[in-house]
Write an enzyme that holds these catalytic residues in place. Structure first.
Site, PDB file in Angstrom:
ATOM      1  N   LEU A  19       0.872  -1.164   0.005  1.00 34.77           N
ATOM      2  CA  LEU A  19       0.134  -0.071   0.016  1.00 34.77           C
ATOM      3  C   LEU A  19       0.703   1.238  -0.058  1.00 34.77           C
ATOM      4  O   LEU A  19       1.815   1.387   0.860  1.00 34.77           O
ATOM      5  CB  LEU A  19      -0.937  -0.129   1.130  1.00 34.77           C
ATOM      6  CG  LEU A  19      -1.481  -1.274   1.513  1.00 34.77           C
ATOM      7  CD1 LEU A  19      -2.428  -0.976   3.109  1.00 34.77           C
ATOM      8  CD2 LEU A  19      -2.717  -1.573   0.435  1.00 34.77           C
ATOM      9  N   CYS A  20       0.680   2.265  -0.964  1.00 33.69           N
ATOM     10  CA  CYS A  20       1.342   3.420  -0.874  1.00 33.69           C
ATOM     11  C   CYS A  20       1.400   4.143   0.408  1.00 33.69           C
ATOM     12  O   CYS A  20       0.248   4.423   0.862  1.00 33.69           O
ATOM     13  CB  CYS A  20       0.917   4.270  -2.125  1.00 33.69           C
ATOM     14  SG  CYS A  20       1.539   5.855  -1.751  1.00 33.69           S
ATOM     15  N   VAL A  21       2.308   4.641   0.889  1.00 35.07           N
ATOM     16  CA  VAL A  21       2.360   5.015   2.655  1.00 35.07           C
ATOM     17  C   VAL A  21       1.764   6.439   2.215  1.00 35.07           C
ATOM     18  O   VAL A  21       0.772   6.725   3.459  1.00 35.07           O
ATOM     19  CB  VAL A  21       3.724   5.091   2.818  1.00 35.07           C
ATOM     20  CG1 VAL A  21       4.822   6.060   2.141  1.00 35.07           C
ATOM     21  CG2 VAL A  21       3.780   5.476   4.509  1.00 35.07           C
TER      22      VAL A  21
END
Lengths: 130, 135, 98
Positions: free
Chosen positions: A77-79
């Site tokens: 998941l993109c931070v």
């Protein structure tokens, strides 16, 4: 063939999370390797364990978790997208003082560099979204 | 650099209405550290991203348009703008920011980053790429 | 250097099929998925966008929308998800016209 799959949309609102899942499953069944599934923008909402869809609907989050577990897939998941949308793992909870975590099994939170690396390391990058 | 891949970021969405334009810039800036051979394309509503005079003070969002002029510092010097998309929208290059990069090999001469291309020319550019990032 | 172009929106909702069909080069492949499958129907306004192109359409998305194969423009190949994967493999890169 080594694949990186990017998912841009959350579950249920748009079909792209479903299409991405069935594509990933078909690729694995054909013996291809999935280097990474990268969840970006609202796509990070695919990774919260707190969803409770009605019993007669598919459970999109659990489906991803099971796929990750069965095939040992790296699901990221993109931070920055996750922080904006409240998807939290232990590290994020500690860093940002949140009182709980909600990341689903099989997912991890990391940076956009993981997407770029997917582009470098994979034979194909394919994007699913709105 | 010999094993660098040709990365193309294709931008087709207008700014602010959705997040994609901003996120594309984020990936480009982070991707710069990976030393790939990077190009950007702006087509369809993506050409609106580069217009001059954006002022977001009234909508509470960050104005990220100044970042485009910093792309040259990240060694992003190939910015393709599709002619048909501009014309359909009643725009010319004068409506867009003037983007430049400095050529180290020519004593840091300032050069234009934007290359105005037809759809057919852009098709050729796309065909020569290794990886396409879709925004 | 063939490319797979994926379109997932109806041609009556978005310009994506228009853009994809006008930028495709000889040897490139078009795949219609999700709401993009409406672009594969014959006797419709968008039909001409497919002229001269290699076109595939995702069967499960057709079925979900009640589009039988006799309603498709002639010459279109219907594929399943495994066929989708094969198309990704057969082309050098994928452009999703989102």
């Amino acid at each position: 063939m080594k694949l990186t799959i990017q998912v841009n949309e959350g579950p249920y609102q748009h079909q792209s999370a479903d299409t991405a899942y069935y594509f990933a499953k078909a690729a694995l069944e054909k013996g291809h390797e999935i280097f990474r599934v990268f969840f970006y923008h609202d796509g990070v909402n695919n990774g919260t364990r707190l969803t409770t869809p009605p019993q007669d609907d598919r459970n999109i989050v659990n489906r991803w978790s099971e796929l990750a577990q069965e095939h040992n897939i790296d699901m990221v998941l993109c931070v920055a997208a996750a922080q904006r949308r409240g998807i939290v793992d232990d590290g994020e909870a500690e860093r940002n003082g949140k009182d709980t975590t909600n990341i689903a099994p099989g997912f991890r939170i990391s940076g956009l560099g993981q997407l770029v690396e997917g582009g470098i390391q994979s034979d194909r990058l394919i994007v699913f979204g709105d | 650099m010999s094993d660098a891949k040709k990365f193309m970021y294709i931008n087709r969405k207008a700014p602010y209405g959705t997040i994609y334009a901003w996120e594309s810039l984020e990936v480009v800036l982070i991707g710069a550290a990976f030393e790939q051979d990077v190009s950007l394309a702006f087509m369809d509503d993506g050409v609106y991203q580069l217009t001059k005079g954006q002022d977001t003070s009234g909508i509470g969002m960050k104005n990220f348009s100044p970042t485009y002029s910093a792309l040259g510092d990240y060694e992003v010097s190939k910015i393709y703008v599709e002619k048909e998309s501009l014309e359909e929208r009643g725009l010319t290059l004068d409506d867009l920011q003037h983007l430049v990069w400095e050529d180290e090999d020519e004593d840091y001469a300032e050069k234009d980053s934007i290359r105005l291309v037809s759809r057919a020319e852009l098709a050729d550019v796309l065909a020569g790429q290794d990886v396409l990032f879709n925004f | 250097m063939a490319m797979l172009h994926v379109v997932n929106k109806s041609p009556y909702d978005a310009c994506n099929l228009n853009t994809a069909s006008s930028i495709m080069k000889e040897g490139d492949q078009l795949l219609l998925i999700e709401d993009g499958v409406y672009g594969a129907m014959k006797n419709a306004k968008a039909e001409s966008l497919l002229n001269g192109l290699k076109v595939s359409v995702l069967g499960p998305d057709l079925a979900a929308r009640g589009i039988s194969q006799d309603k498709l423009v002639d010459g279109i190949d219907v594929v399943d998800y495994a066929g989708f994967v094969d198309l990704v493999e057969a082309n050098d890169k994928v452009q999703s016209w989102l």
